[in-house]
Design a protein around this motif. Sequence first.
Motif, short mmCIF file in Angstrom:
data_model
loop_
_atom_site.label_atom_id
_atom_site.label_comp_id
_atom_site.label_asym_id
_atom_site.label_seq_id
_atom_site.Cartn_x
_atom_site.Cartn_y
_atom_site.Cartn_z
N VAL A 126 0.86 -1.19 0.00
CA VAL A 126 0.00 0.00 0.00
C VAL A 126 0.89 1.23 0.00
O VAL A 126 1.68 1.43 0.93
CB VAL A 126 -0.93 0.01 1.23
CG1 VAL A 126 -1.82 1.26 1.22
CG2 VAL A 126 -1.78 -1.25 1.28
N LEU A 127 0.78 2.05 -1.04
CA LEU A 127 1.61 3.23 -1.19
C LEU A 127 0.75 4.49 -1.13
O LEU A 127 0.25 4.96 -2.15
CB LEU A 127 2.38 3.21 -2.51
CG LEU A 127 3.62 2.31 -2.59
CD1 LEU A 127 3.22 0.84 -2.68
CD2 LEU A 127 4.48 2.68 -3.79
N PRO A 128 0.54 5.05 0.07
CA PRO A 128 -0.14 6.34 0.16
C PRO A 128 0.80 7.43 -0.36
O PRO A 128 1.99 7.19 -0.56
CB PRO A 128 -0.39 6.49 1.65
CG PRO A 128 0.72 5.71 2.28
CD PRO A 128 0.99 4.54 1.37
N LYS A 129 0.29 8.61 -0.57
CA LYS A 129 1.16 9.70 -1.02
C LYS A 129 2.22 9.98 0.04
O LYS A 129 3.40 10.08 -0.27
CB LYS A 129 0.33 10.94 -1.33
CG LYS A 129 -0.53 10.74 -2.58
CD LYS A 129 -1.43 11.92 -2.87
CE LYS A 129 -2.21 11.67 -4.15
NZ LYS A 129 -3.16 12.76 -4.45
N THR A 130 1.80 10.15 1.25
CA THR A 130 2.68 10.22 2.41
C THR A 130 1.78 10.14 3.64
O THR A 130 0.64 10.59 3.60
CB THR A 130 3.53 11.50 2.47
OG1 THR A 130 4.41 11.44 3.62
CG2 THR A 130 2.68 12.75 2.56
N SER B 110 10.91 4.64 -6.44
CA SER B 110 11.83 3.62 -5.90
C SER B 110 11.08 2.57 -5.09
O SER B 110 11.41 1.38 -5.15
CB SER B 110 12.91 4.27 -5.04
OG SER B 110 13.73 5.12 -5.81
N ALA B 111 10.08 3.01 -4.32
CA ALA B 111 9.29 2.06 -3.54
C ALA B 111 8.52 1.11 -4.46
O ALA B 111 8.44 -0.10 -4.21
CB ALA B 111 8.32 2.80 -2.62
N MET B 112 7.97 1.63 -5.53
CA MET B 112 7.28 0.80 -6.52
C MET B 112 8.25 -0.20 -7.15
O MET B 112 7.93 -1.39 -7.30
CB MET B 112 6.66 1.67 -7.60
CG MET B 112 5.36 2.34 -7.22
SD MET B 112 3.95 1.18 -7.22
CE MET B 112 3.77 0.83 -8.98
N ILE C 117 -0.61 -4.18 -5.68
CA ILE C 117 -0.19 -2.87 -5.19
C ILE C 117 -1.39 -1.91 -5.20
O ILE C 117 -2.14 -1.85 -6.18
CB ILE C 117 0.93 -2.28 -6.07
CG1 ILE C 117 2.19 -3.16 -6.00
CG2 ILE C 117 1.26 -0.84 -5.64
CD1 ILE C 117 3.28 -2.74 -6.97
N VAL C 118 -1.55 -1.19 -4.10
CA VAL C 118 -2.49 -0.07 -4.01
C VAL C 118 -1.65 1.20 -4.05
O VAL C 118 -0.79 1.40 -3.19
CB VAL C 118 -3.32 -0.11 -2.72
CG1 VAL C 118 -4.23 1.12 -2.63
CG2 VAL C 118 -4.14 -1.40 -2.63
N LEU C 119 -1.88 2.05 -5.04
CA LEU C 119 -1.02 3.22 -5.24
C LEU C 119 -1.83 4.51 -5.27
O LEU C 119 -2.75 4.65 -6.08
CB LEU C 119 -0.25 3.08 -6.55
CG LEU C 119 0.53 4.33 -7.03
CD1 LEU C 119 1.66 4.66 -6.05
CD2 LEU C 119 1.06 4.12 -8.44
N ALA C 120 -1.47 5.45 -4.41
CA ALA C 120 -1.94 6.83 -4.50
C ALA C 120 -0.78 7.63 -5.06
O ALA C 120 0.14 8.02 -4.34
CB ALA C 120 -2.35 7.35 -3.12
N ALA C 121 -0.79 7.86 -6.34
CA ALA C 121 0.37 8.44 -7.04
C ALA C 121 0.59 9.90 -6.67
O ALA C 121 -0.34 10.71 -6.72
CB ALA C 121 0.18 8.30 -8.55
N PRO D 74 5.69 5.45 -15.79
CA PRO D 74 6.56 4.37 -16.25
C PRO D 74 6.60 3.17 -15.31
O PRO D 74 6.62 2.01 -15.77
CB PRO D 74 7.93 5.05 -16.35
CG PRO D 74 7.63 6.49 -16.54
CD PRO D 74 6.41 6.74 -15.71
N VAL D 75 6.59 3.42 -14.00
CA VAL D 75 6.71 2.30 -13.06
C VAL D 75 5.39 1.54 -12.94
O VAL D 75 5.38 0.33 -12.67
CB VAL D 75 7.22 2.81 -11.69
CG1 VAL D 75 6.16 3.51 -10.89
CG2 VAL D 75 7.84 1.67 -10.89
N VAL D 76 4.26 2.22 -13.15
CA VAL D 76 2.99 1.50 -13.19
C VAL D 76 2.96 0.56 -14.40
O VAL D 76 2.50 -0.58 -14.31
CB VAL D 76 1.81 2.50 -13.25
CG1 VAL D 76 0.50 1.78 -13.55
CG2 VAL D 76 1.69 3.25 -11.93
N LYS D 77 3.51 1.02 -15.50
CA LYS D 77 3.60 0.17 -16.69
C LYS D 77 4.51 -1.03 -16.42
O LYS D 77 4.20 -2.16 -16.83
CB LYS D 77 4.15 0.97 -17.87
CG LYS D 77 4.26 0.16 -19.16
CD LYS D 77 4.82 1.00 -20.29
CE LYS D 77 4.95 0.18 -21.58
NZ LYS D 77 5.53 0.98 -22.69
#
Length: 333
Positions: free
Chosen positions: A44-48, A89-91, A102-106, A114-117
């Motif tokens: 889980v990647l929140p913005k911060t 980098s975390a992705m 992955i749950v991503l808040a970009a 690019p990293v989502v691809k």
Amino acid sequence: MFRITREEIEMDIKRRTLMAGSAAVLLAAAMPAAFAQEGKVIGVLPKTVINDTFMNNLANFAVAKGEELGLSMEIHSVSGHGAIEEQVSAMEALISRKVDGIVLAALDSKGLAPVVKRAAEAGIPVVLVDSGVETDPANYVSLVRTDNVRAAGLAADYAAALLSYSGKVAQLEGEPGSEAAINRVKGFHEGIAKYPDIELVSSITGHWTTPGGVEATEAILSANPDVGLIFASSDLMAVGAAEVLRRRKRDDVIVIGFDGIPEGTDLILSGRAAGDVSQSARGMGEQAVTILNDIISGGKAAADMPKEIDSGMKLLHSWNVKEYRKDVLGLAD
């Protein structure tokens, strides 16, 4: 499964954050890595989560739903809203580990593309929350978010009514490059433009933060002392705006916030804000994890999922905020 508090997260970030140019901060689940790998792992990647109550809540709701579903959950955060390379980098680290989802808040709609691809090419399903990414829709499963254009348009309509359809307004914008910030600007600007006797005199970034809101509000008031209303694109910026108005004894300037977190609703209860457009951290976090679980378990394919899900919104004001705080935030006033 683990529970991780906001205080623990912030302490861990401070401990792990390196000097400028370092790799992303990793906030892993409080369990041995070997154990986590035995189950299905969701990053889980929140913005911060630093000084961002909404993102912290979203991440915690996602984790709680994952625990309920028997998933091994990890929160990965970065040092601030401008730390785009840290999030990239975390992705990349999650992709190299071949996590299950992955749950991503970009942080940035272009910078994370690019990293989502790459995650899609590695066969890792990604669900976007809160903000979209400028990439082929085939590279992510779903986007779960507030309709920010419509929600900010609602704030514009409310602002116009509060000013009796005549006066000057300003907007505190979110972080440049964030799709949520861009859409809230679009919605508010287009909404205000419908009212010929209302002038938008300033629209500048407050970087989603309270200190940023303070700085931006000071600049707005210095250049436009006759402004009648400030719309803050996040509650934390609204707190900053309200503090400046308190110090300057400007109770003639109206504040409207956006998020529906405790800090924003506190402003309404204290009479320092006239309204708040709420969005659902629970809806975003829980729906994103549920979607990933359905795919990971084989119950559904990515193609079966809707490409975009509106997690909902509500306009808060003095006559419904207590009910909202009790029913949604679990706060007893």
